[in-house]
Motif scaffolding. Structure first.
Motif, PDB file in Angstrom:
ATOM      1  N   HIS A 172       0.878  -1.175   0.000  1.00 33.33           N
ATOM      2  CA  HIS A 172       0.000   0.000   0.000  1.00 33.33           C
ATOM      3  C   HIS A 172       0.910   1.217   0.000  1.00 33.33           C
TER       4      HIS A 172
ATOM      5  N   TYR B  53       3.867   8.701   9.346  1.00 36.92           N
ATOM      6  CA  TYR B  53       2.631   9.455   9.114  1.00 36.92           C
ATOM      7  C   TYR B  53       2.425  10.544  10.170  1.00 36.92           C
TER       8      TYR B  53
ATOM      9  N   ASP C 283      -5.380  11.746  -2.667  1.00 39.66           N
ATOM     10  CA  ASP C 283      -4.763  12.165  -1.398  1.00 39.66           C
ATOM     11  C   ASP C 283      -3.286  12.420  -1.660  1.00 39.66           C
TER      12      ASP C 283
ATOM     13  N   ASN D  60      -1.283  13.676   0.701  1.00 41.74           N
ATOM     14  CA  ASN D  60      -0.567  13.469   1.973  1.00 41.74           C
ATOM     15  C   ASN D  60       0.537  14.506   2.179  1.00 41.74           C
TER      16      ASN D  60
ATOM     17  N   LYS E 245     -10.060   6.276  -4.033  1.00 37.78           N
ATOM     18  CA  LYS E 245      -9.098   7.330  -3.682  1.00 37.78           C
ATOM     19  C   LYS E 245      -7.737   6.907  -4.207  1.00 37.78           C
TER      20      LYS E 245
HETATM   21  C1  MUC Z   1      -4.740   9.064   4.839  1.00 33.35           C
HETATM   22  O1  MUC Z   1      -3.946   9.971   4.828  1.00 33.35           O
HETATM   23  O2  MUC Z   1      -5.819   9.358   4.423  1.00 33.35           O
HETATM   24  C2  MUC Z   1      -6.455   6.538   4.617  1.00 33.35           C
HETATM   25  C3  MUC Z   1      -6.694   5.733   3.545  1.00 33.35           C
HETATM   26  C4  MUC Z   1      -5.464   5.333   3.046  1.00 33.35           C
HETATM   27  O3  MUC Z   1      -5.245   4.602   2.080  1.00 33.35           O
HETATM   28  O4  MUC Z   1      -4.493   5.911   3.775  1.00 33.35           O
HETATM   29  C5  MUC Z   1      -5.044   6.530   4.890  1.00 33.35           C
HETATM   30  C6  MUC Z   1      -4.369   7.725   5.380  1.00 33.35           C
END
Ligand code: MUC
Ligand code: MG
Length: 384
Positions: A23, A60, A199, A201, A168
């Motif tokens: 992932h 994270y 996302d 991040n 996503k």
């Molecule tokens: C995030 O930052 O959203 C949520 C779903 C995913 O794949 O990672 C998380 C963290």
């Protein structure tokens, strides 16, 4: 004299579980997930459970599985031992007075107290939060294998199985042009009608975000999550004001105070709320109340928790008066195995919210013994 049951003991166990595939996020690639499973035993014989889980150790956020366990073992368990187990707010106020930060540990312990209290009263946790507004929650899936054609195949299979219909995409770890090409390839593979979100991040600076969001809008992306650094609130606000596509704060919004600050700056259209970042279920509801008052949409976020943590989050998002953007509570589905007797039920694109007392999730003692990180020392202790 108060004859209410008291907290007898709290223990925190690190559990390492393999994921079904790699992932890939901007800050780390996960091959496994570590859960911190909390068991809170009360003087009336009831045990409540909770979970605190983060992504990629310290990649994270600033709390790791090991620091969460240590905060519980060394500081939180002694503070709660002997305290009234039924007065969850009093217990959490006691923690707030003596433990700064450590929202993940606090969340797991608050969930365990609520699970115990729900079992005691014969009520599901959402009933303790004022009652469910919905009994099932829409759940998206994150396509993050790192390979666009594999992602497309995965999404098509999940739609066919009626498990997910919103996807996503994790971007931010490649040059902008490559990330945009990746999103466009997935859009081509899935067609124009499938809702895609991305996302980032926190990976972009503001000029990159300006170009990136314009290209993502053109590709028909429906929501952009945390494009810039968590603390760069003013850039987030400028982006939210500039673009039509919805901008979501994730790492930037932990609790109700963040929610107030972001709302004051009109910094985001949507907040991703996460129980561990907020510090528990009640703190999540407080942040949701701020979002509602400010006209900001709510999205049920995850830190890829296992079954215990995801179901705890499901109880609170079931109880939120509004939940315009659905949830991403798919964490259990990313794990090859888990430490519960029965894993959560996903059906017709939704996660079913348990209606049985407490969380409605039971630990599987054999699986916990098998997957716990310290199993070698445990078996020595048992056989010695
Ligand atoms: C995030 O930052 O959203 C949520 C779903 C995913 O794949 O990672 C998380 C963290
Ligand atoms: Mg996010």
């Amino acid at each position: 004299m108060n004859s209410n049951p008291t907290v007898h003991s709290i223990d925190a166990v690190l559990v390492d579980l393999p994921t079904i595939r790699a992932h890939k996020l901007a800050m780390t690639t996960m091959m496994r997930q570590t859960l911190v499973i909390v068991r809170l035993t009360c003087s009336d014989g009831i045990t409540g459970i909770g979970e605190a889980t983060t992504i990629g150790g310290l990649a994270y956020g600033d709390q790791s599985p090991e620091s969460i366990k240590s905060a519980i073992d060394v500081y939180i368990a002694p503070l709660l031992a002997g305290q009234d187990a039924t007065r969850v707010n009093v217990a959490m106020k006691r923690l707030a007075a003596s433990v700064q930060g450590n929202s993940f540990a606090k969340s797991a312990v608050e969930v365990a107290l609520l699970d115990a209290q729900g079992q005691r009263l014969g009520l599901p946790v959402h009933a303790l939060l004022g009652g469910a507004v919905r009994n099932a929650l829409p759940v998206l899936w994150t396509l993050a294998s790192g390979d666009a054609s594999r992602d497309v195949d995965e999404a098509l299979a999940l739609m066919e199985a009626r498990r997910h219909k919103v996807f996503k995409l994790k971007i931010g770890s490649h040059p902008l042009a490559d990330d945009i090409a990746h999103v466009q390839a997935i859009r081509r593979g899935l067609g124009d009608d499938v809702m895609l979100t991305v996302d980032v991040n926190q990976a972009w600076d503001e000029p990159t975000a300006m170009r990136g969001i314009a290209a993502l809008e053109a590709a028909g992306v429906g929501l952009i999550e945390q494009p810039v650094a968590r603390r760069n609130r003013r850039a987030l606000a400028r982006l939210a004001a500039r673009f039509d596509v919805a901008i979501m704060a994730d790492e930037a919004v932990h609790d109700a105070i963040d929610a107030v600050d972001l709302a004051k700056d009109c910094a985001a259209d949507v907040y991703a709320l996460k129980i561990s970042q907020a510090g528990g279920l009640w703190p999540t509801l407080r942040a949701a109340a701020v979002a509602d008052a400010a006209g900001v949409g709510i999205y049920g976020g995850t830190l890829l928790e296992g079954s215990v943590g995801s179901i705890a989050a499901a109880h609170v998002f079931a109880a939120c008066p509004t939940l315009a953007w659905g949830t991403e509570l798919f964490g259990p589905l990313l794990l090859e195995d888990d430490v519960v007797v029965q894993r959560p039920e996903y059906r017709d694109f939704e996660l079913q919210v348990p209606q049985t007392p407490g969380l409605g999730v039971q630990l599987d003692a054999d699986k916990l013994a098998f997957y716990r990180r310290d199993r070698a020392s445990q078996s020595v202790a048992v056989t010695a």
